[in-house]
Design a protein around this motif. Structure first.
Motif, PDB file in Angstrom:
ATOM      1  N   ASP A 100       0.832  -1.198   0.000  1.00 30.63           N
ATOM      2  CA  ASP A 100       0.000   0.000   0.000  1.00 30.63           C
ATOM      3  C   ASP A 100       0.869   1.251   0.000  1.00 30.63           C
ATOM      4  O   ASP A 100       2.003   1.231   0.498  1.00 30.63           O
ATOM      5  N   PRO A 101       0.352   2.351  -0.553  1.00 29.87           N
ATOM      6  CA  PRO A 101       1.149   3.592  -0.580  1.00 29.87           C
ATOM      7  C   PRO A 101       1.269   4.200   0.825  1.00 29.87           C
ATOM      8  O   PRO A 101       0.421   3.979   1.694  1.00 29.87           O
ATOM      9  N   ASP A 102       2.330   4.972   1.014  1.00 27.99           N
ATOM     10  CA  ASP A 102       2.502   5.680   2.280  1.00 27.99           C
ATOM     11  C   ASP A 102       1.693   6.987   2.222  1.00 27.99           C
ATOM     12  O   ASP A 102       1.020   7.264   1.221  1.00 27.99           O
ATOM     13  N   PRO A 103       1.723   7.792   3.277  1.00 28.24           N
ATOM     14  CA  PRO A 103       0.934   9.045   3.272  1.00 28.24           C
ATOM     15  C   PRO A 103       1.262   9.979   2.123  1.00 28.24           C
ATOM     16  O   PRO A 103       0.434  10.813   1.744  1.00 28.24           O
ATOM     17  N   GLU A 104       2.448   9.849   1.528  1.00 28.19           N
ATOM     18  CA  GLU A 104       2.827  10.690   0.395  1.00 28.19           C
ATOM     19  C   GLU A 104       2.531  10.031  -0.951  1.00 28.19           C
ATOM     20  O   GLU A 104       3.051  10.457  -1.973  1.00 28.19           O
ATOM     21  N   ARG A 106       3.486   7.199  -2.068  1.00 31.89           N
ATOM     22  CA  ARG A 106       4.642   6.508  -2.637  1.00 31.89           C
ATOM     23  C   ARG A 106       4.517   5.012  -2.349  1.00 31.89           C
ATOM     24  O   ARG A 106       4.189   4.601  -1.242  1.00 31.89           O
ATOM     25  N   ALA A 108       6.259   1.088  -2.386  1.00 27.27           N
ATOM     26  CA  ALA A 108       7.508   0.335  -2.366  1.00 27.27           C
ATOM     27  C   ALA A 108       7.682  -0.331  -3.723  1.00 27.27           C
ATOM     28  O   ALA A 108       6.709  -0.743  -4.362  1.00 27.27           O
ATOM     29  N   GLN A 124      17.737   1.775   2.008  1.00 23.47           N
ATOM     30  CA  GLN A 124      16.354   1.508   2.372  1.00 23.47           C
ATOM     31  C   GLN A 124      15.563   1.101   1.123  1.00 23.47           C
ATOM     32  O   GLN A 124      16.001   1.300  -0.008  1.00 23.47           O
ATOM     33  N   ARG A 127      11.086   3.916  -2.728  1.00 29.00           N
ATOM     34  CA  ARG A 127       9.669   4.245  -2.865  1.00 29.00           C
ATOM     35  C   ARG A 127       9.524   5.350  -3.912  1.00 29.00           C
ATOM     36  O   ARG A 127      10.415   6.187  -4.055  1.00 29.00           O
ATOM     37  N   THR A 129       6.240   7.581  -6.390  1.00 31.16           N
ATOM     38  CA  THR A 129       4.864   7.718  -6.872  1.00 31.16           C
ATOM     39  C   THR A 129       4.817   7.293  -8.336  1.00 31.16           C
ATOM     40  O   THR A 129       5.857   7.203  -9.010  1.00 31.16           O
TER      41      THR A 129
END
Length: 582
Positions: A100-104, A106, A108, A124, A127, A129
């Motif tokens: 699932d996307p992060d708050p921004e 984006r 993985a 890391q 990520r 968009t």
């Protein structure tokens, strides 16, 4: 979202590659060259290649790889689920979005080649968009190559059913460039059904030939086959032949259409006979229990339909016990019984257990009904009619309180869900089963009535109750066992009806009128008459529907014919003879 586009190639090279691939893939899978690397690696390399010719060659090279994996990744590519990500060194990498996307917004990123998460310069998980990524583009020529690869994989599938399906689809496409492939597959095909499908598909492809003689031969061949699927294509050929002034081809098309029409007529006739037999068998299964309770005992049991529903609901409960369990809220209480959680063929065995369970459950309910109400109302037909009608209302409300007012879901096991197709006539397994089931029930009923001590007692009591009582026969016990047997047969009918229709509180009401009608027309108390009546009504109903094209009008005519028949022969086909003086 940025898209990589502007890919183009020479049309001649593409045609050459496609033709070469058509012939190469016609050989068995074991004779094909192995693809360089895994499917993931090839897709990853192809999506990052700017040379469109090389890109198409890579896709064609996947023909020898695992069909399922190739289909999955080509589908992802065509549907825009593969992106190009530039790593820290500026190299393109094929990736897919993971999780699932992060708050921004984006996602993985996961590598197409390895399936592992992509790491950034900081170590890391990378990520991005969708706007930060390039979409791995496909043009129309590449998508055509993809489709050719997947289509040919289906044509070479190890499953004969899949091969037949793919062959028919290829024939319907009428792509003349696939003719050499089908002809080469036919040379090595061993399965009879696949070979028949290949003959039809090859003839349909030849309809697009530029040689009028080839087209004419293909038209006549399709007519001899009775190819229903080719009717539209033959009409197109005929229209083109008229425009070109080719009278011979027009005549061939007309002759082929007449042959196909004749084949369709034969298919419809056989299908009507089969549907009539199956409908008659359903009426017979439903009515045979009533032929015992009403025909032999003279009890007008208006609750017969609810005994059918008892068998159907018993099947539903047995199904749940083999599955996830029974979870209900009867009378506002919560009842949960764990199930066996079986799947596949093991779960499908539930119906074999439900058959005797439905008989025993409905027989038990019938015995309770006879002991509690019916035995006080013998020789009082009006009172028994009203009493059993009230019982039917009570049972319907009990079904609603226990199982709910909505229909419950009863799934058919695999061995009752498919069908046989013989020369375009479809024989559903569930309808074949009901015909065999009806024959078995009639045979067992005949055995019980004619070859067992219970049957001897039943026949003695029904012919002359007073004389049988004087001979020491316990007539009340015989009445109870007879009514229980007839009720159990109603439960068997419910078990089967659960496989071909909805199971709900009103299930029995849909068949009670037809049941009485079948028993009365056959002759009250005559089993053979019930059999002939059920099959006759079923055949007449299906034939009239086929001739008139209106199910409602066909049903009305059948009912009208029954009314006229009973005016002529009120006792039915076979009048029951009795030695009783009353």
């Amino acid at each position: 979202m940025r898209v990589l586009s502007g890919r183009a190639g020479a049309f001649g090279r593409i045609c050459g590659c496609l033709a070469a691939c058509l012939f190469a893939l016609a050989s068995p899978a074991g004779a094909q060259d192995e693809s360089p690397g895994s499917v993931r690696e090839v897709i990853a390399k192809a999506t990052t290649t700017l040379d469109t010719d090389q890109q198409r060659e890579m896709v064609e090279g996947l023909a020898s790889a695992d069909p399922d994996e190739v289909t999955i990744w080509l589908k992802k590519w065509k549907q825009g689920e593969i992106y190009l990500y530039q790593d820290a060194e500026g190299n393109d990498m094929a990736v897919t979005l993971s999780g699932d996307p992060d708050p921004e917004a984006r996602f993985a990123l996961a590598s197409v080649a390895t399936g592992e998460p992509v790491t950034g310069a900081d170590g890391q998980v990378a990520r991005a968009t969708t706007d930060d990524l390039y979409l791995a583009d496909t043009d129309s020529k590449l998508r055509r190559v993809m489709k050719d690869v997947t289509d040919r994989m289906e044509l070479l599938s190890p499953d004969p059913k899949e091969r037949v399906k793919a062959v028919k689809a290829t024939g319907n496409q009428q792509d003349i460039t696939k003719l050499p492939l089908l002809e080469q597959i036919k040379a090595t095909e061993k399965n009879g059904k696949v070979k028949d499908a290949l003959d039809e598909a090859i003839a349909m492809l030849k309809l697009r030939s530029e040689d009028p003689a080839v087209r004419q031969a293909a038209v006549l061949e399709l007519g001899e086959m009775g190819s229903i699927a080719s009717q539209g294509a033959i009409k197109t050929v005929r229209r083109e032949a008229e425009e070109a002034g080719n009278a011979a081809l027009v005549s061939a098309c007309d002759r082929a259409q007449l042959d196909i029409d004749g084949h369709i007529s034969r298919v419809n006739t056989v299908g009507t006979v089969f549907r009539g037999l199956s409908l008659g068998s359903i009426l017979l299964v439903v009515a045979i229990g009533l032929a015992i309770t009403f025909g032999l005992m003279g009890v007008i049991n208006m609750a017969h339909g609810e005994l059918i529903a008892v068998g159907a609901y018993t099947t539903y409960l047995v199904q749940n016990l083999f599955g996830a369990g029974i979870h209900m809220s009867p009378f506002g209480m919560t009842v949960s019984i764990p199930g066996m959680n079986l799947t596949g063929n093991s779960w499908g065995l539930y119906f074999l257990v439900a058959i005797p369970a439905s008989f025993l459950t409905a027989a038990a309910v019938g015995i309770l009904l006879e002991r509690g109400i019916i035995r006080f109302l013998y020789k009082r037909p009006l009172e028994s009619l009203l009493a059993t009608w009230g019982v039917s209302m009570i049972l319907q409300q009990l079904f609603r309180l226990i199982f709910g007012s909505n229909n419950v879901q009863v799934d058919s096991p695999a061995y009752l869900s498919g069908n046989w197709t013989v020369n375009d006539v479809i024989f559903g397994w569930n309808r074949v089963f009901v015909i065999a089931f009806a024959v078995l029930i009639i045979f067992l009923t005949w055995v019980v009535l004619n070859k067992t001590s219970l049957g001897l007692l039943i026949r003695a009591v029904m012919q002359n109750r007073a004389m049988a009582a004087c001979m020491g026969v316990r007539t009340e016990r015989v009445n109870m066992m007879t009514f229980g047997f007839g009720s159990g047969l109603a439960g068997l009918a419910g078990a089967f009806l659960s496989q071909i229709g909805n199971v709900g509180p009103n299930l029995g009401q849909n068949y009670i009128v037809d049941s009485f009608m079948t028993v009365v027309v056959g002759g009250v108390g005559n089993i053979i008459g019930t059999v002939i009546s059920a099959l006759g009504i079923g055949m007449a109903d299906q034939s009239l529907q086929q001739i008139l094209g209106n199910p409602v009008l066909g049903k009305i005519l059948v009912l009208g014919a029954i009314i006229l028949f009973l005016q002529w022969k009120p006792a039915g086909l076979f009048a029951t003879r009795s030695r009783s003086l009353d």
